[in-house]
Write a protein that holds these residues in place. Structure first.
Motif, PDB file in Angstrom:
ATOM      1  N   UNK A 164       0.853  -1.192   0.000  1.00 48.20           N
ATOM      2  CA  UNK A 164       0.000   0.000   0.000  1.00 48.20           C
ATOM      3  C   UNK A 164       0.888   1.240   0.000  1.00 48.20           C
ATOM      4  N   UNK A 165       0.613   2.171  -0.915  1.00 50.69           N
ATOM      5  CA  UNK A 165       1.344   3.434  -0.955  1.00 50.69           C
ATOM      6  C   UNK A 165       0.812   4.356   0.132  1.00 50.69           C
ATOM      7  N   UNK A 166       1.681   4.722   1.061  1.00 49.37           N
ATOM      8  CA  UNK A 166       1.300   5.605   2.170  1.00 49.37           C
ATOM      9  C   UNK A 166       1.907   6.976   1.921  1.00 49.37           C
ATOM     10  N   UNK A 167       1.083   7.959   1.637  1.00 47.33           N
ATOM     11  CA  UNK A 167       1.541   9.325   1.391  1.00 47.33           C
ATOM     12  C   UNK A 167       0.434  10.297   1.802  1.00 47.33           C
ATOM     13  N   UNK A 168       0.767  11.580   1.773  1.00 48.02           N
ATOM     14  CA  UNK A 168      -0.176  12.617   2.168  1.00 48.02           C
ATOM     15  C   UNK A 168      -1.511  12.436   1.440  1.00 48.02           C
ATOM     16  N   UNK A 169      -2.672  12.563   2.111  1.00 48.03           N
ATOM     17  CA  UNK A 169      -2.865  13.055   3.490  1.00 48.03           C
ATOM     18  C   UNK A 169      -2.713  11.992   4.576  1.00 48.03           C
ATOM     19  N   UNK A 170      -2.365  10.737   4.199  1.00 48.13           N
ATOM     20  CA  UNK A 170      -2.022   9.746   5.218  1.00 48.13           C
ATOM     21  C   UNK A 170      -0.612  10.034   5.728  1.00 48.13           C
ATOM     22  N   UNK A 171      -0.282   9.489   6.876  1.00 52.07           N
ATOM     23  CA  UNK A 171       1.045   9.698   7.432  1.00 52.07           C
ATOM     24  C   UNK A 171       1.417   8.505   8.300  1.00 52.07           C
ATOM     25  N   UNK A 172       2.697   8.216   8.363  1.00 52.19           N
ATOM     26  CA  UNK A 172       3.196   7.109   9.167  1.00 52.19           C
ATOM     27  C   UNK A 172       3.337   7.518  10.626  1.00 52.19           C
ATOM     28  N   UNK A 173       3.245   6.549  11.518  1.00 53.69           N
ATOM     29  CA  UNK A 173       3.357   6.844  12.950  1.00 53.69           C
ATOM     30  C   UNK A 173       4.724   7.446  13.285  1.00 53.69           C
ATOM     31  N   UNK A 174       5.763   6.979  12.582  1.00 51.04           N
ATOM     32  CA  UNK A 174       7.094   7.515  12.889  1.00 51.04           C
ATOM     33  C   UNK A 174       7.356   8.853  12.219  1.00 51.04           C
ATOM     34  N   UNK A 175       6.343   9.388  11.506  1.00 48.86           N
ATOM     35  CA  UNK A 175       6.475  10.717  10.924  1.00 48.86           C
ATOM     36  C   UNK A 175       5.742  11.764  11.756  1.00 48.86           C
ATOM     37  N   UNK A 176       5.377  11.390  12.969  1.00 51.33           N
ATOM     38  CA  UNK A 176       4.702  12.312  13.883  1.00 51.33           C
ATOM     39  C   UNK A 176       5.748  13.060  14.690  1.00 51.33           C
ATOM     40  N   UNK A 177       5.732  14.377  14.576  1.00 51.46           N
ATOM     41  CA  UNK A 177       6.753  15.199  15.229  1.00 51.46           C
ATOM     42  C   UNK A 177       6.090  16.279  16.086  1.00 51.46           C
ATOM     43  N   UNK A 178       6.924  16.931  16.871  1.00 51.28           N
ATOM     44  CA  UNK A 178       6.469  18.081  17.656  1.00 51.28           C
ATOM     45  C   UNK A 178       7.007  19.339  16.993  1.00 51.28           C
TER      46      UNK A 178
END
Length: 687
Positions: free
Chosen positions: A48-62
């Motif tokens: 599955x291609x995961x790209x915007x507007x989806x996002x990976x859990x490890x791409x969550x930042x502050x």
């Protein structure tokens, strides 16, 4: 002074106008464009291609400006967990495997994780789409209804099995006298008396063209239903997440950033820049240079104005510091008590610094839980899995382990640890300690409460045992109200924010232990409400809180009102198999109470029709619940008044039952079950 203020206002207006012309209201923030919106934020996972507007859990930042909350590049609710060879989307507390994302048609195809790898699958939960999520069920979705473990044999009043329907005839469904059915809504026999003999009913979404032509076809009942469940169902999302600001952001080439509460934070632009509304990348170099020069010229003026405002603000804060609100950078409002400061407020049995909170090593807790063995899993604890463990000193404990160390979950972890470390009450779960913030994983350690949750006994897997008699239920109501009264009475007060029957645990003697403080919030002493994004569980959330974003202690009272209705009805707070206007138990209760149709709401098996005293008490509890469920928060009683009324009803119970000697009546709370020293028998501190 007025002239000076006038000049300051003019200067600020000039600065704002120049900023608007030159820079388009930039936030001044930068972000890691590669990890949040670039190459490291997109991937192929499980085909599955995961790209915007989806996002990976490890791409969550502050983001720097919003460090208190974890943020991401994408829409709310579209977070993908790349779990080995599978892309997983979590809805509520349940996992769904993503089979395809159509970025043109704006749909995502999901299959329940419980179906995969099973030759005779069963799904024992409803689909829960969080309110903050961008996802919605599509028009292509139909429903199947699982009727689990129906017993038409036991009990003198058990109705016969409806003749038209056939049971599932594969795997564990064939074991024992209890029957299980899987039907489309159109094939469900009329009347609900027969379905009340089933342990649970769950609605399962499937593609509309997967609904069976004949639900009694032997091929369907012997495993043919597996294919429709494997095909799954579809959810859709709106472009720009339905947000006007996000739409402007995307129109100018940016990508939208949200936090875990579903709040729009800003527009993530090219080259790692962030804007408050939309990206201005099309401006020519001359405009940019002019903006830089103008901005530099204004910087000196802004610095001077900022210095004046800073001095005045410091003076104001010094005056306001008399408030006893203990602040923390997170949204949950965690107290300073973790540090044992001298300013911490006194509790029932001494100051916070006198409380004992142990630090455990990861290796010790790994050993205690047999390496977090699945066989020791107790259930879900809001933002982590809870395991049963045995410490080296012989204590049996419950260990909460975070799903992953996203910023939001770490914040809730710290919030719960800090709040629990300063609380002592016989009806609150005992907190033993946690791992260090530098540990390999963040783990919370509580006392083990062996008898499940109130929800388990009311309408869950323990409900058929009918262990909760009416006197027991009344005692549970009293002890739960006592715990909340304690939370609301300490300084600073604490609003639980997630009062529900799954967060009320029962010990071996059926005494209450209120748990799960991940959403709790410390409350200022000098305000009537706090503005914050609504959090909680559907069916329990205060409607005024949801509409006005204003949290008060009466929000807990509303949730407790739902708990009271569950105790008298044995019905879950939300059930989509009920009539449309009765899906929400609170709405159903208000309607039945106002129409004087209480017999259609209460659990008649508790003695409502056979025992006049029980009927009188259940009616009084129903009336109290209706007061707690008032739409206007100011019309609800404070929890202390609710406790007083419940104790009065309990006293009536003792008198009506001949001095409390009748079988089933709950004895007074035993001091043997208390884990700390007490100064008095009072359950709440004196104000």
């Amino acid at each position: 002074m007025s002239l000076l203020c006038h000049h300051v206002v003019l200067v600020l207006l000039v600065v704002v106008l120049l900023a608007a012309v030159c820079c388009g209201y930039p936030t001044g923030d930068t972000y890691d464009d590669a990890s949040m919106c670039g190459s490291r934020a997109s991937a192929t996972c499980g085909g599955v291609s995961v790209r915007y507007p989806f996002h990976l859990t490890n791409a969550t930042k502050a983001l720097p400006e919003y460090a208190a909350k974890s943020s991401f590049c994408g829409y709310p609710g579209l977070e993908i967990i790349c779990n080995g060879s599978k892309a997983v989307l979590r809805l509520g507390n349940d996992d769904y495997v993503v089979s395809h994302v159509d970025y043109t048609g704006l749909t995502v195809s999901l299959t329940d994780a419980d179906v995969i790898g099973s030759s005779c699958p069963k799904i024992n939960h409803n689909v829960t789409i969080p309110q903050r999520s961008s996802l919605r069920l599509t028009s292509t979705v139909g429903n199947l209804l699982f009727f689990f473990r129906c017993d038409f044999v036991r009990g003198p009043k058990a109705p016969p099995k409806p003749p038209p329907i056939k049971q599932l005839a594969c795997g564990s469904f064939m074991q024992g006298p209890r029957l299980t059915f899987l039907l489309p809504p159109a094939d469900v026999p009329p009347g609900d008396d027969w379905s009340l003999q089933c342990e649970a009913v769950f609605s399962v979404p499937v593609l509309g063209d997967s609904l069976p032509v004949n639900a009694n076809d032997p091929a369907w009942t012997k495993g043919g239903y597996e294919e429709p469940l494997r095909k799954g169902f579809q959810l859709s999302w709106e472009p720009s997440s339905g947000s006007e600001r996000c739409g402007r952001c995307e129109q100018t080439g940016g990508k939208c950033s949200y936090n875990q509460d579903g709040e729009f934070l800003g527009c993530l632009c090219a080259n790692g820049l962030m804007d408050s509304d939309g990206c201005k990348s099309r401006q020519n170099k001359k405009a940019i240079i002019t903006g830089v020069v103008g901005g530099s010229a204004m910087l000196v003026v802004v610095a001077a104005v900022a210095a004046v405002l800073f001095v005045r603000r410091r003076k104001y804060e010094k005056i306001a510091s008399s408030s006893k609100l203990l602040k923390y950078s997170g949204s949950g409002g965690t107290p300073r008590s973790m540090g044992g400061g001298d300013d911490d407020g006194d509790m029932e049995s001494g100051s916070v610094k006198d409380l004992h909170t142990d630090l455990f090593s990861y290796e010790e807790l790994e050993e205690a839980t047999d390496s977090f063995n699945d066989n020791r899993e107790l259930g879900d604890g809001g933002f982590g899995t809870v395991y049963k463990g045995s410490l080296r000193d012989g204590r049996v404990v419950a260990v909460k382990r975070l799903y992953n160390n996203s910023y939001r979950r770490v914040e809730q972890f710290v919030n719960e640890a800090a709040i629990l470390s300063r609380l002592r009450h016989p009806n609150l779960v005992m907190f033993y300690g946690c791992t260090s913030s530098h540990s390999r994983e963040l783990l919370l350690v509580y006392e083990f409460v062996p008898n499940g949750t109130v929800a388990d006994h009311l309408h869950g897997h323990l409900a058929p045992e009918r262990a909760l008699s009416w006197p027991l239920r009344l005692s549970i109501a009293v002890e739960s109200a006592a715990a909340l009264t304690y939370l609301h009475a300490i300084e600073p007060p604490i609003v639980h924010r997630d009062v529900k029957t799954t967060n009320i645990l029962l010990d071996a003697d059926f005494h209450v232990k209120v748990a799960d403080f991940g959403l709790s919030r410390l409350f200022p002493l000098d305000v009537t409400h706090v503005s914050t994004a609504p959090q909680g569980t559907p069916g329990y959330v205060d409607p005024e809180y949801h509409q006005c974003y204003q949290l008060t202690d009466r929000s807990d009272v509303y949730s407790f009102g739902v708990v009271l209705v569950e105790l008298i009805s044995s019905k879950p707070a939300v059930d989509i198999t009920r009539k449309r206007n009765e899906i929400n138990l609170a709405d159903m209760a208000i309607n039945k109470i106002q129409r004087c149709e209480l017999e259609q709401l209460v659990d008649l098996g508790l003695g409502y029709e056979s025992d006049p005293a029980t009927k009188k008490m259940m009616t009084m509890v129903a009336e109290l619940a209706s007061r707690c469920l008032q739409q206007n928060g100011e019309m609800r009683p404070p929890i202390k008044d609710v406790l007083d009324v419940l104790r009065g009803i309990q006293d009536l119970c003792v008198m009506e039952k001949d001095g409390g000697k009748e079988k089933g009546l709950v004895p007074p709370f035993s001091p043997d079950t208390v884990h700390a020293q007490w100064d008095s028998r009072q359950t709440t501190p004196e104000s």
